[in-house]
Each structure stands twice: as structure tokens, then as C-alpha cells.
Design an enzyme around this catalytic site. Sequence first.
Site, PDB file in Angstrom:
ATOM      1  N   ASP A 293       0.810  -1.335   0.105  1.00  0.00           N
ATOM      2  CA  ASP A 293      -0.118   0.453   0.244  1.00  0.00           C
ATOM      3  C   ASP A 293       0.380   1.089  -0.213  1.00  0.00           C
ATOM      4  OD1 ASP A 293      -2.005   1.289   0.131  1.00  0.00           O
ATOM      5  OD2 ASP A 293      -2.899   1.306   2.089  1.00  0.00           O
ATOM      6  N   GLY A 294       0.458   2.526  -1.053  1.00  0.00           N
ATOM      7  CA  GLY A 294       0.778   3.674  -0.492  1.00  0.00           C
ATOM      8  C   GLY A 294       1.166   4.009  -1.255  1.00  0.00           C
ATOM      9  N   ASN A 295       1.509   3.076  -3.310  1.00  0.00           N
ATOM     10  CA  ASN A 295       1.399   4.258  -4.788  1.00  0.00           C
ATOM     11  C   ASN A 295       1.313   5.001  -4.736  1.00  0.00           C
ATOM     12  OD1 ASN A 295       2.932   1.389  -4.240  1.00  0.00           O
ATOM     13  ND2 ASN A 295       1.406   0.262  -5.826  1.00  0.00           N
TER      14      ASN A 295
ATOM     15  N   ARG B 218       0.663   7.699  -2.692  1.00  0.00           N
ATOM     16  CA  ARG B 218       0.539   9.077  -1.807  1.00  0.00           C
ATOM     17  C   ARG B 218       2.176   8.695  -1.746  1.00  0.00           C
ATOM     18  NH1 ARG B 218      -0.946   5.898   3.608  1.00  0.00           N
ATOM     19  NH2 ARG B 218      -1.903   4.417   1.857  1.00  0.00           N
TER      20      ARG B 218
ATOM     21  N   HIS C 164       2.619   2.757  -8.856  1.00  0.00           N
ATOM     22  CA  HIS C 164       2.722   1.658  -9.200  1.00  0.00           C
ATOM     23  C   HIS C 164       4.083   0.865  -9.934  1.00  0.00           C
ATOM     24  CE1 HIS C 164      -0.977   1.662  -7.540  1.00  0.00           C
ATOM     25  NE2 HIS C 164      -1.768   2.689  -8.716  1.00  0.00           N
TER      26      HIS C 164
ATOM     27  N   GLU D 189     -11.916  -4.993  -5.781  1.00  0.00           N
ATOM     28  CA  GLU D 189     -12.826  -3.438  -5.392  1.00  0.00           C
ATOM     29  C   GLU D 189     -11.661  -2.533  -6.376  1.00  0.00           C
ATOM     30  OE1 GLU D 189     -11.866  -5.645  -2.886  1.00  0.00           O
ATOM     31  OE2 GLU D 189     -14.872  -5.987  -2.800  1.00  0.00           O
ATOM     32  N   ASN D 190     -11.117  -3.331  -6.771  1.00  0.00           N
ATOM     33  CA  ASN D 190      -9.827  -1.574  -7.577  1.00  0.00           C
ATOM     34  C   ASN D 190     -10.037  -1.762  -8.921  1.00  0.00           C
ATOM     35  OD1 ASN D 190      -6.609  -3.352  -5.985  1.00  0.00           O
ATOM     36  ND2 ASN D 190      -7.811  -1.365  -5.604  1.00  0.00           N
TER      37      ASN D 190
ATOM     38  N   ARG E  90     -11.128   1.576  -9.621  1.00  0.00           N
ATOM     39  CA  ARG E  90     -10.326   3.089  -9.684  1.00  0.00           C
ATOM     40  C   ARG E  90     -10.627   3.626 -11.273  1.00  0.00           C
ATOM     41  NH1 ARG E  90      -5.184   2.418  -6.309  1.00  0.00           N
ATOM     42  NH2 ARG E  90      -5.925   2.269  -3.833  1.00  0.00           N
TER      43      ARG E  90
ATOM     44  N   ILE F 179      -6.648  -4.818   7.140  1.00  0.00           N
ATOM     45  CA  ILE F 179      -6.492  -6.603   5.867  1.00  0.00           C
ATOM     46  C   ILE F 179      -7.377  -6.531   4.068  1.00  0.00           C
ATOM     47  CG2 ILE F 179      -5.818  -8.274   7.527  1.00  0.00           C
ATOM     48  CD1 ILE F 179      -8.403  -9.642   8.036  1.00  0.00           C
TER      49      ILE F 179
HETATM   50  C1  FPP Z   1      -1.932   0.739  -3.749  1.00  0.00           C
HETATM   51  O1  FPP Z   1      -1.456   1.483  -3.544  1.00  0.00           O
HETATM   52  C2  FPP Z   1      -1.375  -0.779  -4.430  1.00  0.00           C
HETATM   53  C3  FPP Z   1      -2.371  -1.304  -5.588  1.00  0.00           C
HETATM   54  C4  FPP Z   1      -3.513  -0.810  -5.842  1.00  0.00           C
HETATM   55  C5  FPP Z   1      -2.075  -1.596  -6.442  1.00  0.00           C
HETATM   56  C6  FPP Z   1      -0.416  -2.735  -6.085  1.00  0.00           C
HETATM   57  C7  FPP Z   1       0.235  -3.068  -7.510  1.00  0.00           C
HETATM   58  C8  FPP Z   1       1.632  -3.034  -7.410  1.00  0.00           C
HETATM   59  C9  FPP Z   1       2.747  -2.516  -6.679  1.00  0.00           C
HETATM   60  C10 FPP Z   1       2.444  -3.449  -9.206  1.00  0.00           C
HETATM   61  C11 FPP Z   1       1.945  -4.188  -9.644  1.00  0.00           C
HETATM   62  C12 FPP Z   1       2.419  -5.614  -9.310  1.00  0.00           C
HETATM   63  C13 FPP Z   1       2.996  -6.486  -9.912  1.00  0.00           C
HETATM   64  C14 FPP Z   1       2.857  -7.997  -9.264  1.00  0.00           C
HETATM   65  C15 FPP Z   1       3.484  -6.491 -11.763  1.00  0.00           C
HETATM   66  P1  FPP Z   1      -2.538   2.924  -4.007  1.00  0.00           P
HETATM   67  O2  FPP Z   1      -2.454   2.877  -5.148  1.00  0.00           O
HETATM   68  O3  FPP Z   1      -3.816   2.205  -3.018  1.00  0.00           O
HETATM   69  O4  FPP Z   1      -1.747   3.493  -2.752  1.00  0.00           O
HETATM   70  P2  FPP Z   1      -2.179   4.966  -1.862  1.00  0.00           P
HETATM   71  O5  FPP Z   1      -3.189   4.414  -0.688  1.00  0.00           O
HETATM   72  O6  FPP Z   1      -1.613   5.785  -1.479  1.00  0.00           O
HETATM   73  O7  FPP Z   1      -3.329   5.833  -3.145  1.00  0.00           O
END
Ligand code: FPP
Length: 238
Positions: free
Chosen positions: A14-16, A18, A31, A61-62, A65, A189
Site C-alpha cells: 500500500d501507498g503507491n 501517495r 505503481h 474492488e480495484n 478505480r 486487512i
Molecule cells: C495500493 O496502493 C497498491 C495497489 C492497488 C496496486 C499494487 C500494484 C503494484 C505494486 C504493481 C503491480 C504488481 C505486480 C505483480 C507487477 P494505492 O494505489 O492504494 O496507494 P495509495 O493508498 O497511496 O493511494
Amino acid sequence: MGANVPQHIAVIMDGNGRWAKARGKARLSGHRAGTDALERILGYCSDAGVKYLTVYAFSTENWKRSKEEVSGLMKLLSAFVKGKEKMLVKNKVRFRVIGRRSDLSEKLQREIAGLEERTANFERQLIVALSYGGRAEIVDAAVKFAHVVGKGGLPADVHEAERLFASCLYAPDVPDPDLLIRTSGECRISNFLLWELAYTEFHFTDTLWPDFSREDFDRALESYAHRERRMGGRLETK
Ligand code: FPP
């Protein structure tokens, strides 16, 4: 392998978003940096002797987006599946996907199935949860269970029935996670591995996923090493 090393680690990456926002970049670049972090943690797992790594890459749920973010994530996943085969083979890692894969494009499903087949004989595993929801997994298992029970009958013993139910989950041969790591300061979770996390130890860190480093990993392992795992039973006393 050192003492008290988890055999199976699950991660909510989580946190990509932000991370990207803090740099004035688009969410997708977060990401992308998250994918690099995933490749790094695979290396840390190998060094530490962790056999299974399950990561939450895309939840049921994603799909809600923005179109742009969903299609960007799908492209990243496809690029990972196509571009990281060499790295996985070199490190002897089996690639697997859990989730409702029929939600994915047919092209991505074919790419995934090909990589799964070509890495099927390796012992260490990277399990990627895609269009995954814990409740969806339990519902899918219940449907499968109903079929099996319809043919063979319900086991009289409740523990036997539980074992049969567990065998209907997405990856029944994989042991439950010993440790769950969630980054970015959130302590939930979020519909991840609801059945499998029943006795798992949780570790939360404020680090945003793209910044997750070897130090963060070592801290998580260190905290795990000191846990007393009772698994619902009583500890043996002298
Ligand atoms: C949550 O951060 C992250 C995700 C919904 C996607 C995770 C995907 C990857 C790390 C990359 C792809 C994976 C592979 C296997 C190639 P968020 O976007 O909810 O962050 P935020 O809460 O800060 O907005």
C-alpha cells in the site's frame, strides 16, 4: 535458514499513490516504483529463506478505480509477466496467480497461464493476488465445496469438513501465511486472504510500498522472530 524465519509472507503493498503524489507524479509511476519494490523483496525473501511470498496486486474492488489507472495497472502486470520470466527462472521462483482470473483479459490470462506452466516445477513461489477478494475466494470455495459434497456427501466429522472446505480455496497446497506485512500506515486487512490469515502475525509499517527497503524487511522479520505463536492452543508449560 535462520531460527524463526517465516515460511510464508503475505504483503499488502500500500501507498503507491501517495508516494507518487508526494513527487508530483501520476499514480501509475507509483505503481511502477511498487513493481521495482516487489522485485527487491523477492530477493530479500530468497536471502532470508522465505519460501512463499503472496502479494496483493489488484483487488476485486480495484476495478472501481479510474479507467486510466485500471488499464495502466493491467499493462504493468502484463509487462511483469512477459518481462520477468528470466529473472524468475534464474532465481528458481514459481509464479502463480490467485483470484477471479476470468475477470482479466483473455490475453493476460494466456500470458499468466504460460508463465505458470513454465515455472511450475520450482519450489519457491511468488503468488500474485489479481482480481482477488477474500470474500470472493470463500464464496468460490463454497460453490466448489457444494459440488464436491453433492457428489461425495458431507464428511460426518466437522474437522474433516473443514479440511475439505480448505481444499476448495484458490491455492490449497500453499501453507497459510506466517506473517502479513502492510505498508503505508494503514492497519486493516482490506479483504485479503480472510481464511488464510486466521493465525497469521501482523506487521504494520508507515513506509510507503515503493520505499520498502531491506531495513524494513529485516525489521518485520525481527519483530516476527520474537512473537509467541499459540495458534489457538495453550503454550506448553514446564
Ligand atoms: C495500493 O496502493 C497498491 C495497489 C492497488 C496496486 C499494487 C500494484 C503494484 C505494486 C504493481 C503491480 C504488481 C505486480 C505483480 C507487477 P494505492 O494505489 O492504494 O496507494 P495509495 O493508498 O497511496 O493511494
